[in-house]
Motif scaffolding. Sequence first.
Motif, PDB file in Angstrom:
ATOM      1  N   GLY A 111      11.148  89.047  92.025  1.00 57.10           N
ATOM      2  CA  GLY A 111      12.028  88.054  92.648  1.00 57.10           C
ATOM      3  C   GLY A 111      12.498  88.583  93.988  1.00 57.10           C
ATOM      4  N   ASN A 112      12.762  87.693  94.865  1.00 58.87           N
ATOM      5  CA  ASN A 112      13.186  88.081  96.200  1.00 58.87           C
ATOM      6  C   ASN A 112      14.395  87.249  96.596  1.00 58.87           C
ATOM      7  OD1 ASN A 112      12.508  89.993  98.027  1.00 58.87           O
ATOM      8  ND2 ASN A 112      10.634  89.015  98.720  1.00 58.87           N
ATOM      9  N   PRO A 113      15.569  87.783  96.671  1.00 57.43           N
ATOM     10  CA  PRO A 113      15.908  89.179  96.408  1.00 57.43           C
ATOM     11  C   PRO A 113      16.024  89.435  94.907  1.00 57.43           C
ATOM     12  CG  PRO A 113      17.883  88.020  97.068  1.00 57.43           C
ATOM     13  CD  PRO A 113      16.742  87.029  97.143  1.00 57.43           C
ATOM     14  N   PRO A 114      15.749  90.666  94.524  1.00 52.54           N
ATOM     15  CA  PRO A 114      15.780  90.974  93.100  1.00 52.54           C
ATOM     16  C   PRO A 114      17.203  91.044  92.557  1.00 52.54           C
ATOM     17  CG  PRO A 114      15.398  92.959  94.337  1.00 52.54           C
ATOM     18  CD  PRO A 114      15.382  91.816  95.327  1.00 52.54           C
ATOM     19  N   SER A 115      17.315  90.774  91.297  1.00 49.26           N
ATOM     20  CA  SER A 115      18.575  90.933  90.581  1.00 49.26           C
ATOM     21  C   SER A 115      18.259  91.825  89.393  1.00 49.26           C
ATOM     22  CB  SER A 115      19.092  89.563  90.129  1.00 49.26           C
ATOM     23  OG  SER A 115      20.275  89.720  89.388  1.00 49.26           O
ATOM     24  N   VAL A 116      18.542  93.109  89.543  1.00 50.40           N
ATOM     25  CA  VAL A 116      18.145  94.064  88.516  1.00 50.40           C
ATOM     26  C   VAL A 116      19.244  95.073  88.207  1.00 50.40           C
ATOM     27  CG1 VAL A 116      15.665  93.909  88.995  1.00 50.40           C
ATOM     28  CG2 VAL A 116      17.042  95.575  90.214  1.00 50.40           C
ATOM     29  N   GLN A 117      19.188  95.562  86.999  1.00 50.04           N
ATOM     30  CA  GLN A 117      20.059  96.646  86.576  1.00 50.04           C
ATOM     31  C   GLN A 117      19.393  97.971  86.945  1.00 50.04           C
ATOM     32  OE1 GLN A 117      20.885  96.592  82.388  1.00 50.04           O
ATOM     33  NE2 GLN A 117      22.756  97.778  82.669  1.00 50.04           N
ATOM     34  N   LEU A 118      20.180  98.911  87.429  1.00 51.78           N
ATOM     35  CA  LEU A 118      19.682 100.229  87.808  1.00 51.78           C
ATOM     36  C   LEU A 118      20.445 101.286  87.023  1.00 51.78           C
ATOM     37  CD1 LEU A 118      19.637  99.754  91.685  1.00 51.78           C
ATOM     38  CD2 LEU A 118      17.667  99.699  90.156  1.00 51.78           C
ATOM     39  N   ARG A 119      19.706 102.243  86.458  1.00 58.90           N
ATOM     40  CA  ARG A 119      20.335 103.324  85.695  1.00 58.90           C
ATOM     41  C   ARG A 119      19.809 104.666  86.177  1.00 58.90           C
ATOM     42  NH1 ARG A 119      19.199 100.053  80.531  1.00 58.90           N
ATOM     43  NH2 ARG A 119      21.136  98.924  80.285  1.00 58.90           N
TER      44      ARG A 119
END
Length: 146
Positions: A111-119
């Motif tokens: 997806g642009n812009p991405p919507s992601v969780q970062l760990r």
Amino acid sequence: SRDSDDAPKLPVWFTKAVTSVCGPYDDIAIEPDISTQYDWEVELALVIGKAGRRIPKERALEHVHSYTVFNDFSVRDIQRRHGPPPQWFKGKSYDKASPMGPWLVTADELGNPPSVQLRCRVNGALKQDTHTSKMIFDISTVIGGY
């Protein structure tokens, strides 16, 4: 936080030596005789697939090929030793200490812009758990922000 009074008004840029990047599962050599102030930050890394210069914000995402995860490893006392302002390059360029990957995910997949969780985990212990919605600047601003 983007809403704090001390939040930057524009993106802050820094460089890393290419020798600082390593594989996603590589060990990082901690050397107490060099420093005891090692630090890490999970980051969403962008792979730019289309060249450009002075890219307008509204066209910035057209230049993103893919995304990956990046551990922005820093040696804080070395970074601060040569300032003010901080000497970003030296403190962020510790050899083979910034793991990246293991996967590239194309912009159309994420997806642009991405919507992601970062760990971020260090030796298996969860150190950071955040989300791209908390970024101070959106990706288009980072790419095209002048």
